[in-house]
Motif scaffolding. Structure first.
Motif, mmCIF file in Angstrom:
data_model
loop_
_atom_site.group_PDB
_atom_site.id
_atom_site.type_symbol
_atom_site.label_atom_id
_atom_site.label_comp_id
_atom_site.label_asym_id
_atom_site.label_seq_id
_atom_site.Cartn_x
_atom_site.Cartn_y
_atom_site.Cartn_z
ATOM 1 N N MET A 1 -11.931 -6.492 -38.719
ATOM 2 C CA MET A 1 -11.510 -7.891 -38.783
ATOM 3 C C MET A 1 -11.469 -8.484 -37.387
ATOM 4 S SD MET A 1 -8.540 -8.036 -41.691
ATOM 5 C CE MET A 1 -7.350 -7.147 -40.686
ATOM 6 N N GLY A 2 -11.586 -9.798 -37.318
ATOM 7 C CA GLY A 2 -11.520 -10.459 -36.032
ATOM 8 C C GLY A 2 -11.539 -11.968 -36.216
ATOM 9 N N PHE A 3 -11.540 -12.670 -35.104
ATOM 10 C CA PHE A 3 -11.580 -14.130 -35.116
ATOM 11 C C PHE A 3 -12.657 -14.622 -34.167
ATOM 12 C CE2 PHE A 3 -7.288 -13.251 -36.538
ATOM 13 C CZ PHE A 3 -7.025 -14.232 -37.487
ATOM 14 N N LEU A 4 -13.263 -15.739 -34.518
ATOM 15 C CA LEU A 4 -14.127 -16.463 -33.612
ATOM 16 C C LEU A 4 -13.479 -17.810 -33.332
ATOM 17 C CD1 LEU A 4 -17.738 -15.927 -35.039
ATOM 18 C CD2 LEU A 4 -16.576 -14.622 -33.248
ATOM 19 N N ASP A 5 -13.390 -18.177 -32.061
ATOM 20 C CA ASP A 5 -12.892 -19.502 -31.689
ATOM 21 C C ASP A 5 -14.066 -20.472 -31.732
ATOM 22 O OD1 ASP A 5 -10.136 -18.901 -31.163
ATOM 23 O OD2 ASP A 5 -10.783 -17.870 -29.338
ATOM 24 N N LEU A 6 -14.101 -21.328 -32.748
ATOM 25 C CA LEU A 6 -15.208 -22.260 -32.922
ATOM 26 C C LEU A 6 -14.844 -23.589 -32.279
ATOM 27 C CD1 LEU A 6 -16.193 -21.559 -36.648
ATOM 28 C CD2 LEU A 6 -16.826 -20.304 -34.574
ATOM 29 N N PRO A 7 -15.537 -23.984 -31.199
ATOM 30 C CA PRO A 7 -15.195 -25.225 -30.499
ATOM 31 C C PRO A 7 -15.174 -26.431 -31.430
ATOM 32 C CG PRO A 7 -16.801 -23.955 -29.240
ATOM 33 C CD PRO A 7 -16.673 -23.282 -30.581
ATOM 34 N N GLY A 8 -14.081 -27.194 -31.353
ATOM 35 C CA GLY A 8 -13.953 -28.391 -32.166
ATOM 36 C C GLY A 8 -13.530 -28.145 -33.594
ATOM 37 N N LEU A 9 -13.433 -26.880 -33.997
ATOM 38 C CA LEU A 9 -13.058 -26.550 -35.367
ATOM 39 C C LEU A 9 -11.728 -25.788 -35.412
ATOM 40 C CD1 LEU A 9 -16.471 -25.532 -36.971
ATOM 41 C CD2 LEU A 9 -14.938 -27.314 -37.793
ATOM 42 N N GLY A 10 -11.710 -24.598 -34.890
ATOM 43 C CA GLY A 10 -10.503 -23.774 -34.950
ATOM 44 C C GLY A 10 -10.874 -22.307 -34.935
ATOM 45 N N LYS A 11 -10.021 -21.497 -35.535
ATOM 46 C CA LYS A 11 -10.255 -20.057 -35.565
ATOM 47 C C LYS A 11 -10.841 -19.643 -36.920
ATOM 48 C CE LYS A 11 -6.767 -18.486 -32.237
ATOM 49 N NZ LYS A 11 -7.737 -17.823 -31.348
ATOM 50 N N ALA A 12 -12.026 -19.047 -36.861
ATOM 51 C CA ALA A 12 -12.664 -18.537 -38.079
ATOM 52 C C ALA A 12 -12.414 -17.038 -38.158
ATOM 53 C CB ALA A 12 -14.155 -18.829 -38.063
ATOM 54 N N HIS A 13 -11.753 -16.626 -39.217
ATOM 55 C CA HIS A 13 -11.436 -15.211 -39.411
ATOM 56 C C HIS A 13 -12.582 -14.536 -40.165
ATOM 57 C CE1 HIS A 13 -9.345 -11.856 -41.660
ATOM 58 N NE2 HIS A 13 -9.048 -11.581 -40.402
ATOM 59 N N TYR A 14 -12.890 -13.296 -39.770
ATOM 60 C CA TYR A 14 -13.932 -12.572 -40.483
ATOM 61 C C TYR A 14 -13.506 -11.129 -40.752
ATOM 62 C CZ TYR A 14 -15.250 -10.788 -35.808
ATOM 63 O OH TYR A 14 -15.244 -10.207 -34.573
ATOM 64 N N HIS A 15 -14.080 -10.570 -41.811
ATOM 65 C CA HIS A 15 -13.857 -9.192 -42.235
ATOM 66 C C HIS A 15 -15.133 -8.412 -41.942
ATOM 67 C CE1 HIS A 15 -10.417 -10.619 -44.798
ATOM 68 N NE2 HIS A 15 -11.167 -11.713 -44.781
ATOM 69 N N GLU A 16 -15.008 -7.187 -41.499
ATOM 70 C CA GLU A 16 -16.169 -6.330 -41.259
ATOM 71 C C GLU A 16 -16.169 -5.172 -42.249
ATOM 72 O OE1 GLU A 16 -17.475 -5.237 -37.246
ATOM 73 O OE2 GLU A 16 -15.776 -6.414 -36.491
ATOM 74 N N TYR A 17 -17.298 -4.944 -42.890
ATOM 75 C CA TYR A 17 -17.434 -3.816 -43.809
ATOM 76 C C TYR A 17 -18.904 -3.541 -44.077
ATOM 77 C CZ TYR A 17 -17.356 -7.886 -46.994
ATOM 78 O OH TYR A 17 -17.580 -9.100 -47.597
ATOM 79 N N GLY A 18 -19.177 -2.406 -44.684
ATOM 80 C CA GLY A 18 -20.545 -1.998 -44.967
ATOM 81 C C GLY A 18 -20.962 -0.844 -44.077
ATOM 82 N N SER A 19 -21.745 0.077 -44.649
ATOM 83 C CA SER A 19 -22.170 1.267 -43.916
ATOM 84 C C SER A 19 -23.557 1.117 -43.316
ATOM 85 C CB SER A 19 -22.149 2.486 -44.845
ATOM 86 O OG SER A 19 -22.993 2.262 -45.974
#
Length: 272
Positions: A1-19
């Motif tokens: 899991m993590g976040f991307l700081d998207l300029p002008g938008l906010g924080k986009a959270h993401y999940h990581e999975y898959g082999s």
């Protein structure tokens, strides 16, 4: 899991999975989170390392500094690039794939518009964005529809009544009716519906341009539809399909609620 700081938008959270080793940016359907594609463990997840993003007003993604009038005006298409540009900053500029289900397909398709030369595969399931859905267009772009949509989200009884009528007239099936009802049973949920759909109202892909880019760059394109899906059926996408040179198209015995174990079993058992 993590976040991307998207300029002008906010924080986009993401999940990581898959082999798998191939990176894939994935965008879920309404009412879910970026973990939605977890069920495709035998098929998609053996090939890809998925970065599944939570839409704003879903999961842990948070808009920053957006008042209601800005939300209802809609997010400009140009802002979608921020997902990839910020992801590149973390993981390096590289080739990647995209996946989208339902409303999430809009973002996946827009990324093809911008990064076709870097995209290997696109997987779309019950996709929005390939044709104009008259119901959404009325609610999000017509003045009377926009007023009606706002009133529905403020009312305790209008939204359930609307869903019941959509079910009676066959626009949605019983399973989709139940799912939708569970997303409007509180004032906060109704507001989130209103904000979500208005935020993405301008994110409309250019289907003709995208089909040309898929053909030009030989992007592997997989399209999956539910035979009983009255929301985004295969028939609505046929003009787009007919523009593609070599699409892998499937119609499975499901409704709009498509990202389920049965789909995983269907995909993993396809002839090699």
């Amino acid at each position: 899991m993590g976040f991307l700081d998207l300029p002008g938008l906010g924080k986009a959270h993401y999940h990581e999975y898959g082999s798998g080793s191939k990176p894939m940016l994935a965008f879920h359907g309404y009412g879910m989170t970026g973990k939605q594609f977890h069920v495709l463990e035998k098929s998609v997840l053996t090939k890809y390392h998925v970065y599944g993003f939570d839409h704003f007003f879903h999961g842990e993604s948070k808009l920053s500094g957006w008042a209601e009038n800005k939300i209802t005006a809609g997010m400009p298409k140009t802002m979608v690039k921020a997902y990839v540009e910020e992801w590149f900053k973390k993981h390096g500029r590289q080739r990647f794939s995209v996946m989208g289900y339902s409303i999430g397909a809009n973002i996946a398709l827009l990324l093809v518009e911008e990064y076709a030369d870097l995209i290997d595969d696109i997987i779309l399931m019950a996709p929005d964005g390939l044709s104009t859905y008259k119901g959404f267009h009325f609610l999000l772009h017509q003045p009377i529809g926009r007023f009606f949509f706002r009133q529905v989200t403020k009312s305790k009884w209008l939204a359930p009544s609307l869903l019941n009528n959509l079910k009676k007239t066959g626009f949605i099936d019983a399973s989709l009716h139940q799912i939708a009802y569970n997303e409007i049973d509180t004032p906060q949920k109704r507001q989130d519906v209103y904000y979500t759909l208005n935020l993405i109202r301008l994110l409309k892909p250019d289907a003709v341009k995208i089909a040309g880019l898929i053909n030009q760059h030989h992007i592997n394109c997989t399209l999956i539809f539910g035979k009983d899906d009255n929301l985004f059926p295969k028939t609505a996408a046929e003009p787009f399909i007919n523009m593609l040179d070599d699409a892998d198209v499937h119609e499975v015995p499901l409704g709009h609620w498509l990202v389920v174990k049965q789909l995983d079993e269907y995909l993993v058992n396809l002839p090699a």
